[in-house]
Design a protein around this motif. Structure first.
Motif, short mmCIF file in Angstrom:
data_model
loop_
_atom_site.label_atom_id
_atom_site.label_comp_id
_atom_site.label_asym_id
_atom_site.label_seq_id
_atom_site.Cartn_x
_atom_site.Cartn_y
_atom_site.Cartn_z
N UNK A 5 -7.08 7.58 -1.20
CA UNK A 5 -7.05 8.35 -2.44
C UNK A 5 -8.21 7.93 -3.32
N UNK A 6 -8.54 8.75 -4.33
CA UNK A 6 -9.59 8.33 -5.28
C UNK A 6 -9.27 7.00 -5.96
N UNK A 7 -7.98 6.76 -6.24
CA UNK A 7 -7.59 5.50 -6.88
C UNK A 7 -7.89 4.32 -5.96
N UNK A 8 -7.65 4.49 -4.67
CA UNK A 8 -7.95 3.43 -3.71
C UNK A 8 -9.45 3.16 -3.68
N UNK A 9 -10.22 4.23 -3.71
CA UNK A 9 -11.68 4.07 -3.71
C UNK A 9 -12.13 3.28 -4.94
N UNK A 10 -11.57 3.59 -6.10
CA UNK A 10 -11.96 2.88 -7.32
C UNK A 10 -11.55 1.41 -7.25
N UNK A 11 -10.38 1.13 -6.67
CA UNK A 11 -9.95 -0.27 -6.52
C UNK A 11 -10.91 -1.03 -5.60
N UNK A 12 -11.34 -0.36 -4.54
CA UNK A 12 -12.28 -1.00 -3.62
C UNK A 12 -13.62 -1.26 -4.31
N UNK A 32 -12.93 -7.93 0.34
CA UNK A 32 -12.82 -6.80 -0.58
C UNK A 32 -11.48 -6.10 -0.39
N UNK A 33 -11.10 -5.87 0.86
CA UNK A 33 -9.84 -5.19 1.15
C UNK A 33 -8.65 -5.98 0.62
N UNK A 34 -8.69 -7.31 0.82
CA UNK A 34 -7.59 -8.14 0.31
C UNK A 34 -7.51 -8.06 -1.21
N UNK A 35 -8.64 -8.14 -1.87
CA UNK A 35 -8.65 -8.10 -3.33
C UNK A 35 -8.16 -6.75 -3.84
N UNK A 36 -8.51 -5.68 -3.14
CA UNK A 36 -8.10 -4.33 -3.55
C UNK A 36 -6.72 -3.95 -3.06
N UNK A 37 -6.11 -4.83 -2.27
CA UNK A 37 -4.80 -4.55 -1.67
C UNK A 37 -4.83 -3.24 -0.88
N UNK A 38 -5.86 -3.16 -0.05
CA UNK A 38 -6.03 -1.99 0.82
C UNK A 38 -6.42 -2.49 2.21
N UNK A 39 -6.42 -1.61 3.16
CA UNK A 39 -6.80 -1.99 4.52
C UNK A 39 -8.32 -1.94 4.68
N UNK A 40 -8.81 -2.74 5.60
CA UNK A 40 -10.25 -2.71 5.89
C UNK A 40 -10.65 -1.33 6.41
N UNK A 41 -9.73 -0.71 7.14
CA UNK A 41 -10.02 0.63 7.66
C UNK A 41 -10.30 1.62 6.55
N UNK A 42 -9.57 1.51 5.44
CA UNK A 42 -9.81 2.41 4.31
C UNK A 42 -11.16 2.13 3.65
N UNK A 47 -16.56 4.22 2.57
CA UNK A 47 -17.96 3.85 2.37
C UNK A 47 -18.77 3.73 3.65
N UNK A 48 -18.13 3.80 4.80
CA UNK A 48 -18.86 3.81 6.05
C UNK A 48 -19.27 2.45 6.58
N UNK A 49 -19.71 1.57 5.69
CA UNK A 49 -20.18 0.25 6.09
C UNK A 49 -20.24 -0.65 4.86
N UNK A 50 -20.51 -1.93 5.11
CA UNK A 50 -20.67 -2.85 4.00
C UNK A 50 -21.87 -2.44 3.14
N UNK A 51 -22.94 -2.02 3.79
CA UNK A 51 -24.12 -1.57 3.04
C UNK A 51 -23.79 -0.38 2.17
#
Length: 208
Positions: A5-12, A32-42, A47-51
């Motif tokens: 969701x857009x909210x997940x994107x903003x948290x990331x 980043x995923x842990x801090x945002x409480x989201x999965x690495x897959x999301x 964003x496609x990649x770390x870059x």
């Protein structure tokens, strides 16, 4: 399962900015995923990649800067010089209060991940600045003996170097004093008359 969701994107994005600040320009997608409480897959989904994630964080910073000091800024309109000095003040203030600024204008500005973002933002600054100087020339505020494109490039480079020194030095100068100093440099570069420029107030020591 966490939904994209857009909210997940903003948290990331917020989590990535915090990780970059703590890591002095480095991050790992897992952290980043842990801090945002989201999965690495999301994170990879958005964003496609770390870059791509790092570039998105820097792009978000520049969008906020644009709102604060450029296209979205509410600046005084009584005089051209007053407006442009106020723009510098807003530019300085934004960098002083944003915790991500020292990284963006410092180490991250040289990172391959953000090269396209940096190049695009600088190109927009140069183009808008040249148009601003050309308009000032047509209005008789700035002399026609200067090249708007060369002059704005020199001014933007000078302002950036001043900010790098201010943000990375042992002691930050007072933002109002820094604004005064940058404006004095710009007024001299533009060869503004005393009537056209905005003089610095003689209260530098009292502000410290």
């Amino acid at each position: 399962m966490t939904i994209a969701t857009p909210a997940t994107r903003e948290r990331l994005l917020a989590a990535a900015q915090d990780e970059l600040i703590e890591g002095q320009g480095h991050l790992e997608m897992q952290a980043v995923a842990r801090r945002a409480q989201a999965s690495v897959g999301l994170a990879y989904h958005h964003f496609g990649s770390k870059a791509g994630l790092i570039a998105a964080v820097v792009e978000g910073f520049y969008e906020l800067l644009d709102q604060a000091a450029f296209s979205g800024a509410k600046l005084p309109t009584a005089s051209w010089a007053g407006r442009e000095k106020a723009r510098i003040g807003a530019y300085v203030a934004f960098h002083y209060r944003h915790p991500f600024a020292p990284l963006v204008i410092g180490p991250l500005s040289r990172a391959a991940e953000v090269l396209d973002v940096e190049t695009a933002f600088t190109a927009r600054q140069l183009a808008a600045g040249a148009r601003m100087l050309e308009a000032a020339q047509r209005d008789g505020i700035v002399g026609t003996d200067i090249d708007p494109h060369l002059t704005i490039a020199l001014m933007i480079g000078g302002i950036r170097q001043a900010l790098i020194g201010a943000l990375t030095g042992e002691r930050r100068p007072d933002p109002a004093d820094l604004t005064d100093d940058i404006w004095a440099f710009m007024a001299a570069a533009l060869r503004l008359s005393a009537e056209a420029s905005v003089k610095s107030k003689p209260t530098r020591r009292s502000r410290r």
